[in-house]
Design an enzyme around this catalytic site. Structure first.
Site, PDB file in Angstrom:
ATOM      1  N   TYR A  63      18.502  16.196  42.290  1.00 46.25           N
ATOM      2  CA  TYR A  63      17.527  16.144  41.538  1.00 46.25           C
ATOM      3  C   TYR A  63      17.152  17.286  40.232  1.00 46.25           C
ATOM      4  O   TYR A  63      16.233  17.276  39.283  1.00 46.25           O
ATOM      5  CB  TYR A  63      16.707  17.624  42.705  1.00 46.25           C
ATOM      6  CG  TYR A  63      15.014  18.396  43.121  1.00 46.25           C
ATOM      7  CD1 TYR A  63      14.468  17.399  42.792  1.00 46.25           C
ATOM      8  CD2 TYR A  63      15.219  19.519  42.750  1.00 46.25           C
ATOM      9  CE1 TYR A  63      12.813  17.817  42.816  1.00 46.25           C
ATOM     10  CE2 TYR A  63      13.944  20.117  41.848  1.00 46.25           C
ATOM     11  CZ  TYR A  63      12.844  19.141  42.200  1.00 46.25           C
ATOM     12  OH  TYR A  63      11.308  19.965  42.550  1.00 46.25           O
TER      13      TYR A  63
ATOM     14  N   TRP B  37      21.729  15.638  46.635  1.00 48.10           N
ATOM     15  CA  TRP B  37      20.256  16.115  46.932  1.00 48.10           C
ATOM     16  C   TRP B  37      20.155  16.800  45.881  1.00 48.10           C
ATOM     17  O   TRP B  37      19.995  16.137  44.815  1.00 48.10           O
ATOM     18  CB  TRP B  37      19.783  16.208  47.703  1.00 48.10           C
ATOM     19  CG  TRP B  37      18.733  16.748  48.213  1.00 48.10           C
ATOM     20  CD1 TRP B  37      17.692  15.649  48.143  1.00 48.10           C
ATOM     21  CD2 TRP B  37      17.056  17.344  47.388  1.00 48.10           C
ATOM     22  NE1 TRP B  37      15.898  15.804  47.392  1.00 48.10           N
ATOM     23  CE2 TRP B  37      16.413  17.543  47.199  1.00 48.10           C
ATOM     24  CE3 TRP B  37      17.923  18.462  46.708  1.00 48.10           C
ATOM     25  CZ2 TRP B  37      15.498  18.105  46.586  1.00 48.10           C
ATOM     26  CZ3 TRP B  37      16.712  19.743  46.351  1.00 48.10           C
ATOM     27  CH2 TRP B  37      15.170  19.164  46.429  1.00 48.10           C
TER      28      TRP B  37
ATOM     29  N   ARG C 146      -7.416  -3.773   9.074  1.00 44.38           N
ATOM     30  CA  ARG C 146      -6.282  -5.497   9.290  1.00 44.38           C
ATOM     31  C   ARG C 146      -4.939  -5.023   9.031  1.00 44.38           C
ATOM     32  O   ARG C 146      -4.541  -4.566   8.607  1.00 44.38           O
ATOM     33  CB  ARG C 146      -7.033  -6.123   7.798  1.00 44.38           C
ATOM     34  CG  ARG C 146      -6.647  -7.891   7.769  1.00 44.38           C
ATOM     35  CD  ARG C 146      -7.562  -7.536   6.238  1.00 44.38           C
ATOM     36  NE  ARG C 146      -6.961  -7.664   5.685  1.00 44.38           N
ATOM     37  CZ  ARG C 146      -8.257  -8.091   3.954  1.00 44.38           C
ATOM     38  NH1 ARG C 146      -8.463  -8.770   3.893  1.00 44.38           N
ATOM     39  NH2 ARG C 146      -6.813  -7.334   3.040  1.00 44.38           N
TER      40      ARG C 146
ATOM     41  N   CYS D 156      -0.618   6.564   7.196  1.00 46.66           N
ATOM     42  CA  CYS D 156      -1.701   6.156   6.858  1.00 46.66           C
ATOM     43  C   CYS D 156      -2.534   7.694   7.286  1.00 46.66           C
ATOM     44  O   CYS D 156      -2.343   8.091   8.903  1.00 46.66           O
ATOM     45  CB  CYS D 156      -1.380   5.323   7.961  1.00 46.66           C
ATOM     46  SG  CYS D 156      -3.411   4.230   8.325  1.00 46.66           S
TER      47      CYS D 156
ATOM     48  N   ARG E  12       4.188   7.305   3.371  1.00 49.44           N
ATOM     49  CA  ARG E  12       2.993   7.812   3.369  1.00 49.44           C
ATOM     50  C   ARG E  12       2.771   7.547   4.574  1.00 49.44           C
ATOM     51  O   ARG E  12       2.409   6.308   4.936  1.00 49.44           O
ATOM     52  CB  ARG E  12       2.083   8.395   2.106  1.00 49.44           C
ATOM     53  CG  ARG E  12       2.227   8.277   1.532  1.00 49.44           C
ATOM     54  CD  ARG E  12       1.767   8.734   0.354  1.00 49.44           C
ATOM     55  NE  ARG E  12       0.321   8.822  -0.080  1.00 49.44           N
ATOM     56  CZ  ARG E  12      -0.051   7.309  -0.474  1.00 49.44           C
ATOM     57  NH1 ARG E  12       1.599   6.671  -0.905  1.00 49.44           N
ATOM     58  NH2 ARG E  12      -0.730   6.135  -0.449  1.00 49.44           N
TER      59      ARG E  12
ATOM     60  N   ASP F  60      17.300  11.780  49.961  1.00 45.88           N
ATOM     61  CA  ASP F  60      15.475  12.341  50.357  1.00 45.88           C
ATOM     62  C   ASP F  60      14.961  12.216  51.833  1.00 45.88           C
ATOM     63  O   ASP F  60      15.123  11.505  52.186  1.00 45.88           O
ATOM     64  CB  ASP F  60      14.746  12.937  49.392  1.00 45.88           C
ATOM     65  CG  ASP F  60      13.976  14.288  49.750  1.00 45.88           C
ATOM     66  OD1 ASP F  60      14.151  15.333  49.623  1.00 45.88           O
ATOM     67  OD2 ASP F  60      12.995  13.483  50.125  1.00 45.88           O
TER      68      ASP F  60
ATOM     69  N   THR G 206       0.594  -1.027   0.053  1.00 47.46           N
ATOM     70  CA  THR G 206       0.045   0.084  -0.372  1.00 47.46           C
ATOM     71  C   THR G 206       0.609   1.235  -0.084  1.00 47.46           C
ATOM     72  O   THR G 206      -0.108   2.410  -0.133  1.00 47.46           O
ATOM     73  CB  THR G 206      -0.424   0.025   1.403  1.00 47.46           C
ATOM     74  OG1 THR G 206      -0.057  -0.380   2.078  1.00 47.46           O
ATOM     75  CG2 THR G 206      -1.634  -0.815   1.338  1.00 47.46           C
TER      76      THR G 206
ATOM     77  N   CYS H 211      -4.863   5.479  11.383  1.00 47.76           N
ATOM     78  CA  CYS H 211      -4.296   5.430  12.756  1.00 47.76           C
ATOM     79  C   CYS H 211      -3.265   6.692  12.370  1.00 47.76           C
ATOM     80  O   CYS H 211      -2.724   7.190  14.163  1.00 47.76           O
ATOM     81  CB  CYS H 211      -3.814   4.306  12.854  1.00 47.76           C
ATOM     82  SG  CYS H 211      -1.602   4.401  11.949  1.00 47.76           S
TER      83      CYS H 211
ATOM     84  N   CYS I  74      -2.528   0.013  14.626  1.00 48.36           N
ATOM     85  CA  CYS I  74      -3.846   0.630  13.821  1.00 48.36           C
ATOM     86  C   CYS I  74      -4.451  -0.576  13.827  1.00 48.36           C
ATOM     87  O   CYS I  74      -4.255  -1.848  13.858  1.00 48.36           O
ATOM     88  CB  CYS I  74      -2.246   0.543  12.680  1.00 48.36           C
ATOM     89  SG  CYS I  74      -3.469   0.880  10.620  1.00 48.36           S
TER      90      CYS I  74
END
Length: 466
Positions: free
Chosen positions: A419, A415, A39, A63, A61, A435, A28, A66, A36
């Site tokens: 962080y 720490w 089928r 779809c 290309r 912590d 296709t 989806c 998707c």
């Protein structure tokens, strides 16, 4: 994963793999996301590609059913610390559009030729093709959700010309931009409105409350389930407004320069951790006696990032050994004294300033800051290191090196550096074992290596358990 495992994921329409690889059907000429609903194609007709750009380079290309170009980014880039991961984060942040491939290569310490070879070998496409895919994704969202003129959209998305914009959109989506807009519902506002995708589940309310509790006056505000903040962007300031949509995050942007659109979107995605894979995180903690119950009670918990790592680093210093409320107050004073005022046309609600830039803070005599002498010296030293580039906290930085450089600064301990790495640099595998809240939530001393590579989420689960 090998191709047979990928095909099984496609056959099961497993949405957890959306964005991690793409399925291209030779009969296709279309590529799809793994989930998707069409089928399932026969195995002999299917090829797999690691990125949408690679599928497009091979002549496929997107779809129309989806819409694979709308899938969240691969969580792999959040984890990887190699040059490919760093380059991908920079490309997604718009580095190629702003400075070209040469600047991108320089940022990761490689030549253009070496970087192109690395990306093509691993991802199936070079930096220009990867950047073009990011532009097309941004452009399609603008076409379908705003009333912006097509010319403005072309340049806002990073295209060099309207002709390039039209040709790329036709090649990738098999439709002209005007055809896409004809089918869309537009909000009729001068604000740029976007729908930001994510993987389910997602506890957005808890995340926004986390940000709201730490909102700095003048820079951020949170009310009625809507979080707003100012953004420092390459071409000028902006304002982002984030709230819950139907299956997406509703993002409204007001920008001084539309060329900053891609960068603003990436910063919002990073702030909300939208590219996370919550299923993978949940599976890691499911059997853990300490974290399992909390993870089950709070599905979709994220590890919030930050749109400006330099700002986050300064705020981490302000938050040393004080409460969240006290840190907000100190940061608000800093904003009032040294922040950059927004132009009147950009101001909205309580948003009045950009957070002070490192250059501005580095120029302030330590004695003038509303802090103790030791804390003032730490903050100005950090600001000077950020302003000079001695500490690099950009999207393409080496996280290990950044953490080491932070630790070298006087007054910055384990720490604070960790962080900054967790939230500022978006590292999903940081455990804040020192912590106070984490220590309070822990029963004994667990082996946190069992929670890798999601130890940042373990930290947030422990905080949430309190």
């Amino acid at each position: 994963m090998d191709d047979e495992q990928r095909y099984r994921a496609v056959h099961g329409r497993d949405s957890r793999f959306d964005g991690m690889f793409y399925t291209a059907v030779r009969t296709t000429g279309v590529y799809c996301r793994p989930s998707c609903p069409a089928r399932t194609p026969q195995r002999r007709n299917v090829d797999f590609y690691p990125t949408a750009a690679a599928a497009q380079e091979a002549g496929f290309r997107a779809c129309k059913r989806c819409r694979p170009e709308l899938t969240p980014g691969s969580p792999e880039w959040n984890i990887r610390a190699d040059v490919v991961g760093r380059a991908m984060r920079l490309i997604q942040d718009g580095a190629v559009d702003r400075g070209g491939v040469g600047e991108l290569a320089s940022s990761v310490g490689y030549s253009e030729r070496q970087l192109n070879r690395l990306l093509t070998a691993e991802l199936g496409a070079g930096p220009l093709a990867l950047a073009r895919t990011e532009r097309a994704r941004t452009a399609r969202t603008l076409v379908e959700t705003t009333d912006m003129p097509m010319t403005d959209i072309a340049f806002a998305a990073g295209f060099a010309s309207v002709r390039q914009f039209n040709e790329t959109m036709r090649a990738m989506f098999d439709r002209a931009p005007t055809e896409m807009r004809g089918r869309a519902v537009r909000p009729g506002s001068d604000t740029i409105t976007l729908r930001l995708a994510y993987r389910q589940p997602f506890d957005l309310d808890r995340l926004l409350e986390f940000l709201g509790a730490r909102a700095v006056p003048g820079v951020e505000e949170y009310a009625g389930g809507v979080y707003r903040r100012t953004l420092r962007l390459p071409h000028g300031p902006g304002i982002a407004e984030l709230s819950a949509g139907r299956g997406h995050v509703l993002c409204r942007l007001r920008l001084a320069d539309t060329r900053d659109l891609t960068g603003a979107v990436r910063r919002c995605r990073r702030l909300l951790d939208l590219d996370a894979d919550p299923q993978a995180v949940a599976e890691t903690f499911a059997g853990d006696p300490l974290l399992g119950p909390t993870a089950a009670r709070l599905p979709g918990l994220r590890s919030p990032g930050h749109p400006d790592p330099a700002e986050l680093a300064v705020r981490a210093v302000l938050g040393q050994q004080v409460s969240v409320a006290a840190a907000r107050t100190l940061a608000g004073r800093l904003v009032g004294a040294y922040g950059e005022p927004l132009a009147p046309e950009l101001r909205t609600g309580g948003l009045t300033h950009l957070f002070p830039a490192p250059e501005a803070l580095a120029a302030v005599p330590p004695g003038e800051l509303p802090l103790t002498r030791a804390r003032s010296a730490t903050l100005t030293g950090l600001a000077a290191a950020l302003a000079s580039g001695r500490v690099d906290l950009g999207p393409g930085c080496d996280r290990d090196e950044a953490q080491v450089r932070l630790r070298e600064l006087r007054g910055i301990g384990p720490w604070t550096a960790s962080y900054v790495r967790m939230r500022g640099l978006g590292d999903p595998d940081v455990f804040l074992g020192t912590d106070l809240g984490v220590r309070k939530a822990l029963a004994g001393t667990p082996d946190d290596r069992a929670w890798s590579p999601w130890r940042s989420y373990a930290t947030h689960l422990l905080w949430a358990s309190l």
